[in-house]
Design an enzyme around this catalytic site. Structure first.
Site, PDB file in Angstrom:
ATOM      1  N   GLN A 102      -4.197  -6.803   0.401  1.00 27.27           N
ATOM      2  CA  GLN A 102      -5.547  -6.231   0.336  1.00 27.27           C
ATOM      3  C   GLN A 102      -6.015  -6.147  -1.112  1.00 27.27           C
ATOM      4  O   GLN A 102      -7.151  -5.789  -1.378  1.00 27.27           O
ATOM      5  CB  GLN A 102      -5.545  -4.827   0.944  1.00 27.27           C
ATOM      6  CG  GLN A 102      -5.133  -4.790   2.397  1.00 27.27           C
ATOM      7  CD  GLN A 102      -4.798  -3.375   2.845  1.00 27.27           C
ATOM      8  OE1 GLN A 102      -5.660  -2.615   3.247  1.00 27.27           O
ATOM      9  NE2 GLN A 102      -3.532  -3.007   2.756  1.00 27.27           N
ATOM     10  N   ASN A 103      -5.113  -6.468  -2.049  1.00 29.60           N
ATOM     11  CA  ASN A 103      -5.435  -6.282  -3.470  1.00 29.60           C
ATOM     12  C   ASN A 103      -6.255  -7.449  -4.008  1.00 29.60           C
ATOM     13  O   ASN A 103      -6.113  -8.582  -3.560  1.00 29.60           O
ATOM     14  CB  ASN A 103      -4.146  -6.135  -4.280  1.00 29.60           C
ATOM     15  CG  ASN A 103      -3.349  -4.924  -3.840  1.00 29.60           C
ATOM     16  OD1 ASN A 103      -3.870  -4.071  -3.122  1.00 29.60           O
ATOM     17  ND2 ASN A 103      -2.102  -4.841  -4.250  1.00 29.60           N
ATOM     18  N   ASP A 105      -6.413  -7.812  -7.504  1.00 26.15           N
ATOM     19  CA  ASP A 105      -6.087  -7.821  -8.934  1.00 26.15           C
ATOM     20  C   ASP A 105      -5.352  -9.071  -9.411  1.00 26.15           C
ATOM     21  O   ASP A 105      -5.157  -9.255 -10.617  1.00 26.15           O
ATOM     22  CB  ASP A 105      -5.283  -6.556  -9.310  1.00 26.15           C
ATOM     23  CG  ASP A 105      -4.018  -6.384  -8.468  1.00 26.15           C
ATOM     24  OD1 ASP A 105      -3.429  -7.384  -8.026  1.00 26.15           O
ATOM     25  OD2 ASP A 105      -3.605  -5.223  -8.269  1.00 26.15           O
ATOM     26  N   HIS A 120      -9.264  -9.407   0.679  1.00 19.51           N
ATOM     27  CA  HIS A 120     -10.493  -8.779   0.161  1.00 19.51           C
ATOM     28  C   HIS A 120     -11.096  -9.515  -1.031  1.00 19.51           C
ATOM     29  O   HIS A 120     -11.972  -8.976  -1.692  1.00 19.51           O
ATOM     30  CB  HIS A 120     -10.205  -7.321  -0.230  1.00 19.51           C
ATOM     31  CG  HIS A 120      -9.909  -6.454   0.954  1.00 19.51           C
ATOM     32  ND1 HIS A 120      -9.348  -5.206   0.855  1.00 19.51           N
ATOM     33  CD2 HIS A 120     -10.095  -6.680   2.281  1.00 19.51           C
ATOM     34  CE1 HIS A 120      -9.211  -4.689   2.074  1.00 19.51           C
ATOM     35  NE2 HIS A 120      -9.649  -5.569   2.948  1.00 19.51           N
ATOM     36  N   CYS A 128     -23.320 -16.042  -6.243  1.00 18.99           N
ATOM     37  CA  CYS A 128     -24.748 -15.873  -6.506  1.00 18.99           C
ATOM     38  C   CYS A 128     -25.477 -15.596  -5.194  1.00 18.99           C
ATOM     39  O   CYS A 128     -25.313 -16.323  -4.215  1.00 18.99           O
ATOM     40  CB  CYS A 128     -25.321 -17.113  -7.174  1.00 18.99           C
ATOM     41  SG  CYS A 128     -27.114 -16.989  -7.383  1.00 18.99           S
TER      42      CYS A 128
HETATM   43  P1  OAD Z   1      -4.891   3.239  -0.976  1.00 20.02           P
HETATM   44  O1  OAD Z   1      -5.316   3.777  -2.291  1.00 20.02           O
HETATM   45  O2  OAD Z   1      -5.580   3.737   0.251  1.00 20.02           O
HETATM   46  O3  OAD Z   1      -3.354   3.525  -0.746  1.00 20.02           O
HETATM   47  C1  OAD Z   1      -2.393   3.315  -1.735  1.00 20.02           C
HETATM   48  C2  OAD Z   1      -1.040   3.601  -1.121  1.00 20.02           C
HETATM   49  O4  OAD Z   1      -0.066   3.280  -2.075  1.00 20.02           O
HETATM   50  C3  OAD Z   1      -0.807   5.064  -0.714  1.00 20.02           C
HETATM   51  O5  OAD Z   1      -0.230   5.114   0.573  1.00 20.02           O
HETATM   52  C4  OAD Z   1       0.197   5.555  -1.762  1.00 20.02           C
HETATM   53  O6  OAD Z   1       1.078   6.556  -1.255  1.00 20.02           O
HETATM   54  C5  OAD Z   1       0.929   4.289  -2.067  1.00 20.02           C
HETATM   55  N1  OAD Z   1       1.595   4.242  -3.381  1.00 20.02           N
HETATM   56  C6  OAD Z   1       1.275   4.867  -4.535  1.00 20.02           C
HETATM   57  N2  OAD Z   1       2.131   4.532  -5.516  1.00 20.02           N
HETATM   58  C7  OAD Z   1       3.022   3.666  -4.972  1.00 20.02           C
HETATM   59  C8  OAD Z   1       4.150   2.949  -5.468  1.00 20.02           C
HETATM   60  N3  OAD Z   1       4.556   3.068  -6.744  1.00 20.02           N
HETATM   61  N4  OAD Z   1       4.831   2.143  -4.608  1.00 20.02           N
HETATM   62  C9  OAD Z   1       4.448   2.018  -3.313  1.00 20.02           C
HETATM   63  N5  OAD Z   1       3.383   2.671  -2.802  1.00 20.02           N
HETATM   64  C10 OAD Z   1       2.680   3.476  -3.608  1.00 20.02           C
HETATM   65  O7  OAD Z   1      -4.978   1.649  -1.090  1.00 20.02           O
HETATM   66  P2  OAD Z   1      -5.008   0.558   0.071  1.00 20.02           P
HETATM   67  O8  OAD Z   1      -4.204   0.980   1.244  1.00 20.02           O
HETATM   68  O9  OAD Z   1      -4.698  -0.738  -0.574  1.00 20.02           O
HETATM   69  O10 OAD Z   1     -10.910  -1.870  -0.049  1.00 20.02           O
HETATM   70  O11 OAD Z   1      -6.535   0.560   0.478  1.00 20.02           O
HETATM   71  C11 OAD Z   1      -7.002  -0.410   1.374  1.00 20.02           C
HETATM   72  C12 OAD Z   1      -8.416  -0.813   1.000  1.00 20.02           C
HETATM   73  O12 OAD Z   1      -9.252   0.336   0.984  1.00 20.02           O
HETATM   74  C13 OAD Z   1      -8.556  -1.419  -0.380  1.00 20.02           C
HETATM   75  O13 OAD Z   1      -8.361  -2.798  -0.396  1.00 20.02           O
HETATM   76  C14 OAD Z   1      -9.954  -1.047  -0.773  1.00 20.02           C
HETATM   77  C15 OAD Z   1      -9.929   0.381  -0.282  1.00 20.02           C
HETATM   78  O14 OAD Z   1     -11.114   1.023  -0.107  1.00 20.02           O
HETATM   79  C16 OAD Z   1     -12.115  -2.162  -0.616  1.00 20.02           C
HETATM   80  O15 OAD Z   1     -12.424  -1.823  -1.730  1.00 20.02           O
HETATM   81  C17 OAD Z   1     -13.023  -2.950   0.253  1.00 20.02           C
END
Ligand code: OAD
Length: 252
Positions: A102-103, A105, A120, A128
């Site tokens: 989902q990243n 980066d 994503h 554009c």
């Molecule tokens: P989140 O910010 O919702 O979740 C991050 C997860 O990583 C949490 O469950 C944390 O506990 C965990 N975490 C933190 N540090 C960690 C580490 N060192 N090792 C392993 N896990 C760790 O991010 P996503 O689940 O990626 O979409 O969010 C999904 C989507 O929602 C994103 O792609 C973005 C967001 O809104 C858009 O922007 C469209």
């Protein structure tokens, strides 16, 4: 994380023919990249619908671009961490592998991941709104916001999938093909994601129901934790290399 859980996951990984991995923002946390929903996460300071939706962009494109430009700026010089390297190494050591992230980066790719589908988009890509010109320009920052298309002068938007938008069909088709082709998936690893987005849950739970071992790596509980066969509590940059070593695989 208990040693028993690590051993159980490692045994499954050691003999796995087909491995599916889903990652989220947490996998980049140890590289210094902010997550979305954590204590310092983006959604603690901003409303997702203002910054990551077509409606928010239509209301205030400059505000949305300020946020993306700032995220771009913070990513310059950021390096993959041992979690990214371990997943790239895993890809090279199992017969069938796919990573769905989902990243946006690019750190998985920087670590060498090639069997990867980005759900994503890419933070360095723009599209554009007028002529549909798409380009990817790593490390590019914009002075004038919103930036203008070099082809036609139209307004550029980040080529990111926002809330309320459809996922791109190609990666989904590749993932569905991987999940249904040939032998069943042996182990699904869900790493560093709150798993709030529907398709993450659908894939993970569907695979578990089809007989795959569902293993989660996360320092905190998520919606999936109660349904996972194995939960390896802790940071991915520590756990993933340990898991590979325990499975007799090279971690990087
Ligand atoms: P989140 O910010 O919702 O979740 C991050 C997860 O990583 C949490 O469950 C944390 O506990 C965990 N975490 C933190 N540090 C960690 C580490 N060192 N090792 C392993 N896990 C760790 O991010 P996503 O689940 O990626 O979409 O969010 C999904 C989507 O929602 C994103 O792609 C973005 C967001 O809104 C858009 O922007 C469209």
């Amino acid at each position: 994380m208990t040693q028993a859980a690590l051993t159980q996951a490692a045994e499954r990984l050691r003999t796995a023919q087909r491995v599916f991995v889903i990652t989220g923002a947490g996998v980049s946390a140890e590289s210094g990249v902010a997550t979305f929903r954590g204590a310092d996460g983006h959604w603690r300071r901003h409303r997702a619908e203002d910054l990551a939706s077509p409606e928010g962009f239509a209301r205030d494109p400059a505000l949305v671009w300020e946020w993306y430009n700032e995220r771009r700026r913070k990513l310059i010089g950021v390096l993959p961490n041992p979690a990214h390297h371990a997943l790239a190494a895993l890809e090279r050591q199992v017969p069938h592998f796919l990573l769905a992230t989902q990243n946006v980066d690019g750190l998985h790719q920087a670590a060498g991941s090639r069997k990867i589908e980005t759900l994503h988009g890419d933070i360095w890509s723009t599209r554009c709104l007028q002529c549909d010109d798409q380009r990817t320009e790593p490390d590019r920052l914009f002075d004038t916001l919103p930036p203008a298309c070099e082809e036609c002068g139209g307004m550029l938007r980040p080529a990111i999938v926002w809330f309320g938008e459809y996922l791109p069909p190609e990666p989904i088709a590749h993932i569905e093909a991987f999940l249904t082709a040939g032998s069943p998936v042996d182990i699904a690893l869900v790493v560093g994601t709150t798993a709030l987005i529907g398709y993450v849950q659908t894939w993970a739970l569907g695979l578990r129901d089809a007989g795959a071992t569902l293993a989660e790596i996360n320092p905190e509980q998520t919606l999936l934790s109660a349904h996972a066969d194995i939960v390896l509590w802790g940071p991915a940059g520590r756990i993933l290399p340990q898991l590979l070593e325990e499975a007799g695989l090279r971690p990087g």
